[in-house]
Design a protein around this motif. Structure first.
Motif, PDB file in Angstrom:
ATOM      1  N   HIS A 272       0.844  -1.193   0.000  1.00 17.33           N
ATOM      2  CA  HIS A 272       0.000   0.000   0.000  1.00 17.33           C
ATOM      3  C   HIS A 272       0.882   1.246   0.000  1.00 17.33           C
ATOM      4  O   HIS A 272       0.625   2.216  -0.725  1.00 17.33           O
ATOM      5  CB  HIS A 272      -0.898  -0.031   1.244  1.00 17.33           C
ATOM      6  CG  HIS A 272      -2.002   0.981   1.225  1.00 17.33           C
ATOM      7  ND1 HIS A 272      -1.780   2.332   1.408  1.00 17.33           N
ATOM      8  CD2 HIS A 272      -3.340   0.837   1.053  1.00 17.33           C
ATOM      9  CE1 HIS A 272      -2.923   2.973   1.353  1.00 17.33           C
ATOM     10  NE2 HIS A 272      -3.901   2.093   1.140  1.00 17.33           N
ATOM     11  N   ALA A 276       1.158   4.030  -3.064  1.00 19.16           N
ATOM     12  CA  ALA A 276       0.875   5.432  -2.768  1.00 19.16           C
ATOM     13  C   ALA A 276       2.006   6.326  -3.261  1.00 19.16           C
ATOM     14  O   ALA A 276       1.780   7.364  -3.903  1.00 19.16           O
ATOM     15  CB  ALA A 276       0.664   5.620  -1.267  1.00 19.16           C
ATOM     16  N   VAL A 327      -4.550  12.674  -5.655  1.00 22.71           N
ATOM     17  CA  VAL A 327      -5.433  12.017  -4.695  1.00 22.71           C
ATOM     18  C   VAL A 327      -6.202  10.888  -5.364  1.00 22.71           C
ATOM     19  O   VAL A 327      -6.250   9.752  -4.858  1.00 22.71           O
ATOM     20  CB  VAL A 327      -6.407  13.042  -4.070  1.00 22.71           C
ATOM     21  CG1 VAL A 327      -7.398  12.336  -3.149  1.00 22.71           C
ATOM     22  CG2 VAL A 327      -5.639  14.108  -3.303  1.00 22.71           C
ATOM     23  N   THR A 330      -3.787   8.072  -6.340  1.00 26.18           N
ATOM     24  CA  THR A 330      -3.334   7.327  -5.164  1.00 26.18           C
ATOM     25  C   THR A 330      -4.417   6.368  -4.691  1.00 26.18           C
ATOM     26  O   THR A 330      -4.141   5.197  -4.373  1.00 26.18           O
ATOM     27  CB  THR A 330      -2.950   8.291  -4.026  1.00 26.18           C
ATOM     28  OG1 THR A 330      -1.880   9.120  -4.457  1.00 26.18           O
ATOM     29  CG2 THR A 330      -2.518   7.523  -2.789  1.00 26.18           C
ATOM     30  N   LYS A 331      -5.658   6.830  -4.624  1.00 27.21           N
ATOM     31  CA  LYS A 331      -6.757   5.952  -4.212  1.00 27.21           C
ATOM     32  C   LYS A 331      -6.889   4.762  -5.154  1.00 27.21           C
ATOM     33  O   LYS A 331      -7.104   3.625  -4.726  1.00 27.21           O
ATOM     34  CB  LYS A 331      -8.065   6.740  -4.175  1.00 27.21           C
ATOM     35  CG  LYS A 331      -8.183   7.714  -3.020  1.00 27.21           C
ATOM     36  CD  LYS A 331      -9.526   8.436  -3.052  1.00 27.21           C
ATOM     37  CE  LYS A 331      -9.669   9.379  -1.858  1.00 27.21           C
ATOM     38  NZ  LYS A 331     -10.977  10.110  -1.897  1.00 27.21           N
ATOM     39  N   THR A 334      -3.711   2.331  -4.638  1.00 27.79           N
ATOM     40  CA  THR A 334      -3.639   1.589  -3.373  1.00 27.79           C
ATOM     41  C   THR A 334      -4.738   0.539  -3.257  1.00 27.79           C
ATOM     42  O   THR A 334      -4.586  -0.444  -2.521  1.00 27.79           O
ATOM     43  CB  THR A 334      -3.738   2.554  -2.178  1.00 27.79           C
ATOM     44  OG1 THR A 334      -4.918   3.369  -2.313  1.00 27.79           O
ATOM     45  CG2 THR A 334      -2.513   3.443  -2.112  1.00 27.79           C
ATOM     46  N   GLY A 335      -5.828   0.715  -3.995  1.00 25.54           N
ATOM     47  CA  GLY A 335      -6.897  -0.271  -3.921  1.00 25.54           C
ATOM     48  C   GLY A 335      -6.860  -1.301  -5.025  1.00 25.54           C
ATOM     49  O   GLY A 335      -7.552  -2.318  -4.953  1.00 25.54           O
TER      50      GLY A 335
END
Length: 431
Positions: A272, A276, A327, A330-331, A334-335
């Motif tokens: 994670h 990121a 943002v 990154t979301k 990371t998912g």
């Protein structure tokens, strides 16, 4: 000498000698006249060598672990890749070259083509001035090749490198024709720009072994046997310009941020962090290039040499609209790999790839897709802060860790970033 009084337009190739090593030596004179190598990411393999290192039989690609045992005996010195230093020194070199030519083409980090105009004698003088200016302002040694075509400029640059009597500058117009032909008849065909090993073997099968052999062939016939690129190379060897200067950088079609880890990542939480950081680095690059991305592919993998564990998850995420928002990226990153990583497996590499790139602002953004972060240019702001204070100075979420992650790239022999970090400026002590 060809037309000694006429003013002509010529292409100059300016190339820094052993760039990475020379950049290290420009701030550390103790490395002069010693065998020095610069290593790849994670101090893996040799990517640059000094002439003294070459004399020891060291080749680019040699793994450092095979050389380290004998380094003390041979006096071999190694340095980790200092990308910050090399990038800044390259920018300085290119700026100096631009002072002497109205048109320049940055070909690589250590090479540039420049259009010059003058008599053959004036062009040689200009080449000498460029070489001296770069040495005076950066401490870097360069060679200059001047010729009617890019291919010949590459060739005479090589001649300048290998003939100390030329003092680093060689012009096709002032090189005696007999000398040029003699050199071409000795240099393998793979020694010319654009002819690699596999293509060289195909040419050898046709009885073409040297540059002179290729120069003497019929370009139309060779186009039918190979391609238009081969035809252009042959014509350029005969002094006919066919490869124009590229003054505009083509728009990137994809952007990849990928690294090998110095220490394997074995948990989803650590991955994670990786995603990121990589997503935000990719967002910063997008902002600098004034681009947006529609697709993001996230991937990870174990070492191909790991016979006990093999895992290579990869997922492509489609964004709602083209974006450079750190943002959102990154979301998504990371998912993306959640549920696909095998806990406890030692992942050796990971990365993000952005595709379907488009110029930022090329199409009006519908209000429902607009983000406050992009309107405030957060990606560009992150880049500006990192440029000034270092890559670890700021980050969003887990990418803003105070301490550098232990999986980060290993650079145990890293020299100071003399030109980009205030705390690492060279200190000169008076005797």
């Amino acid at each position: 000498m060809r037309n000694p009084q006429s003013r002509v337009e010529r292409t100059a190739l300016i190339d820094v000698n052993s760039f990475y090593v020379s950049a290290e030596r420009s701030f550390d004179p103790s490395l002069e006249n010693k065998p020095v190598v610069v290593l790849s990411n994670n101090d893996g393999c040799v990517v640059a060598r000094s002439n003294e290192a070459k004399a020891l039989g060291i080749e680019n690609g040699d793994p450092w672990f095979k050389l380290v045992g004998d380094a003390k005996r041979t006096g071999l010195i190694h340095r980790s890749s200092n990308y910050e230093l090399y990038g800044d020194m390259s920018s300085r070199v290119m700026e100096i070259i631009g002072r002497y030519a109205a048109v320049t083409e940055i070909y690589s980090i250590d090479e540039a083509f420049a259009l010059l105009r003058g008599t053959p004698e004036e062009l040689v003088k200009t080449g000498v001035e460029i070489k001296a200016a770069i040495a005076r302002n950066t401490g870097l040694p360069v060679c200059v090749g001047i010729a009617p075509t890019k291919t010949l400029a590459k060739f005479v640059n090589r001649v300048a490198k290998q003939n100390p009597a030329l003092q680093g500058v060689c012009s096709w117009d002032t090189l005696p024709a007999a000398h040029a032909e003699a050199i071409m008849s000795k240099v393998p065909v793979t020694g010319i720009w654009g002819i690699a090993g596999r293509l060289g073997k195909k040419l050898n099968a046709l009885g073409i072994f040297t540059i002179a052999d290729l120069k003497a062939t019929d370009p139309v016939v060779m186009r039918k046997k190979f391609s238009v690129l081969m035809q252009r190379t042959i014509m350029e060897l005969n002094g006919i310009p066919c490869i124009p200067m590229e003054t505009e950088i083509a728009t990137k079609q994809q952007l990849i941020f990928s690294r090998s880890f110095s220490k394997p990542v074995t948990t989803a939480a650590r991955m994670h962090e990786v995603m990121a950081i990589y997503a935000q680095q990719a967002a910063i690059r997008l902002a600098k290039d004034h681009q947006q991305a529609k697709l993001m592919t996230c991937f990870a993998g174990t070492s191909h040499f790991n016979e006990k564990a093999a895992s290579f998850p990869s997922v492509t995420v489609k964004m709602a609209a083209p974006t450079a928002d750190p943002v959102l990226l990154t979301k998504a990153a990371t998912g993306a790999l959640e549920g696909l990583l095998v806990d406890g497996v030692p992942y050796a590499r990971a990365g993000v790839m952005l595709t379907e790139l488009s110029p930022a602002g090329a199409a009006p953004q519908l209000p429902v897709f607009a983000t406050a972060h992009e309107e405030k240019h957060i990606g560009a702001l992150l880049g500006d802060i990192m440029d000034r204070f270092g890559t670890g100075a700021i980050g969003l979420g887990r990418a803003g860790m105070v301490e550098a992650p232990d999986w980060g790239m290993k650079r145990q022999a890293l020299s100071p970033r003399y030109t980009t970090e205030w705390d690492e400026l060279l200190v000169v002590k008076a005797a």
